[in-house]
Design a protein around this motif. Structure first.
Motif, short mmCIF file in Angstrom:
data_model
loop_
_atom_site.label_atom_id
_atom_site.label_comp_id
_atom_site.label_asym_id
_atom_site.label_seq_id
_atom_site.Cartn_x
_atom_site.Cartn_y
_atom_site.Cartn_z
N ASN A 156 1.01 -1.11 0.02
CA ASN A 156 -0.19 -0.07 0.05
C ASN A 156 1.01 1.02 -0.03
O ASN A 156 1.23 1.90 1.09
CB ASN A 156 -0.81 0.16 1.11
CG ASN A 156 -1.90 1.02 1.30
OD1 ASN A 156 -1.81 1.94 0.50
ND2 ASN A 156 -3.21 0.87 1.99
N THR A 166 5.96 -0.95 0.65
CA THR A 166 6.36 -0.54 -0.63
C THR A 166 7.12 -1.71 -1.46
O THR A 166 7.20 -1.28 -2.73
CB THR A 166 7.14 0.78 -0.77
OG1 THR A 166 8.11 0.70 0.03
CG2 THR A 166 6.07 1.91 -0.02
N ALA A 192 5.66 -2.91 -4.88
CA ALA A 192 4.84 -1.90 -5.44
C ALA A 192 5.46 -2.01 -6.84
O ALA A 192 6.64 -2.04 -7.16
CB ALA A 192 5.04 -0.67 -4.74
N GLN A 235 1.56 1.60 -8.98
CA GLN A 235 1.14 1.79 -7.83
C GLN A 235 2.13 3.07 -7.22
O GLN A 235 1.44 3.90 -6.31
CB GLN A 235 1.49 0.58 -6.83
CG GLN A 235 0.39 -0.48 -6.98
CD GLN A 235 0.74 -1.83 -6.12
OE1 GLN A 235 1.58 -2.13 -6.43
NE2 GLN A 235 -0.30 -2.18 -5.72
N GLU A 294 0.53 6.07 -8.88
CA GLU A 294 -0.81 6.22 -8.02
C GLU A 294 -0.82 7.06 -6.91
O GLU A 294 -1.64 7.58 -6.36
CB GLU A 294 -1.52 5.10 -8.33
CG GLU A 294 -3.09 5.20 -7.69
CD GLU A 294 -3.82 4.00 -7.66
OE1 GLU A 294 -4.99 3.66 -6.80
OE2 GLU A 294 -3.63 3.06 -8.49
#
Length: 189
Positions: free
Chosen positions: A18, A79, A82, A86, A89
């Motif tokens: 995330n 991360t 990622a 991502q 974003e």
């Protein structure tokens, strides 16, 4: 002076990748109210504070460094898998272009850490009130991050950190009262 154990102060778990949440957590890594600023502030202030509370500042500074390690672990875990999409974003392109996946002391807006975050007046009571305010600001920031997070595993570690900020604030309040008593005991009329 101290012994480093190769384990975190509190376990760090993350449910999923995330980067958006990692970007928020960076505030506590290199932001003005983050863990690095707190640790350095307390280590610096301990040289101009009465002997009665030197140990308190040293102990809390060391704990703040362990909090910094927890934040770094959280950001890394959020991360590490990622994708470039991502990263984009999450708005982390400038960070990625400059640092790849490396951690860097900056705030959530990407502003690098600044020495001006480290307050020190040389007056013990003024410095301790600054420390109380710093702990309250860190507590509030942790709460805001928890409010934004939908990761129960991560929130467990964030709640631990938030509670430690409350304890540090209480300890600094006790130190203020101790120093006021000493100061007032020396006043003769």
């Amino acid at each position: 002076m101290f012994v480093y154990e190769k384990k975190l102060l509190y376990p760090v778990k993350v449910s999923s990748c995330n980067p958006k949440l990692a970007k928020c957590l960076i505030e506590q890594y290199g932001g003005s109210d983050g863990e690095l600023a707190a640790a350095l502030r307390y280590m610096n202030q301990r040289y101009t504070i009465p002997d009665k509370v030197i140990g308190l500042l040293t102990d809390i500074a060391m704990e703040e460094f362990s909090h910094l390690e927890m934040i770094a672990t959280m950001v890394f875990k959020l991360t590490k898998d990622a994708t470039p999409g991502q990263i984009r974003e999450a708005g982390l392109e400038p960070h990625y272009v400059n640092h790849g996946s490396a951690l860097y002391y900056e705030n959530a807006a990407g502003v690098p850490f600044q020495a001006s975050y480290i307050a020190g007046k040389g007056d013990p009571i003024a410095d301790l009130y600054e420390d109380i305010a710093a702990e309250e600001k860190a507590r509030a920031t942790y709460q805001y991050i928890i409010d934004l997070s939908d990761d129960p595993d991560l929130n467990d570690g964030l709640k631990f950190l938030r509670e430690r900020e409350i304890v540090h604030g209480q300890r600094f309040r006790e130190a203020v009262e101790l120093l006021k008593e000493s100061r007032d005991a020396r006043s003769f009329f």
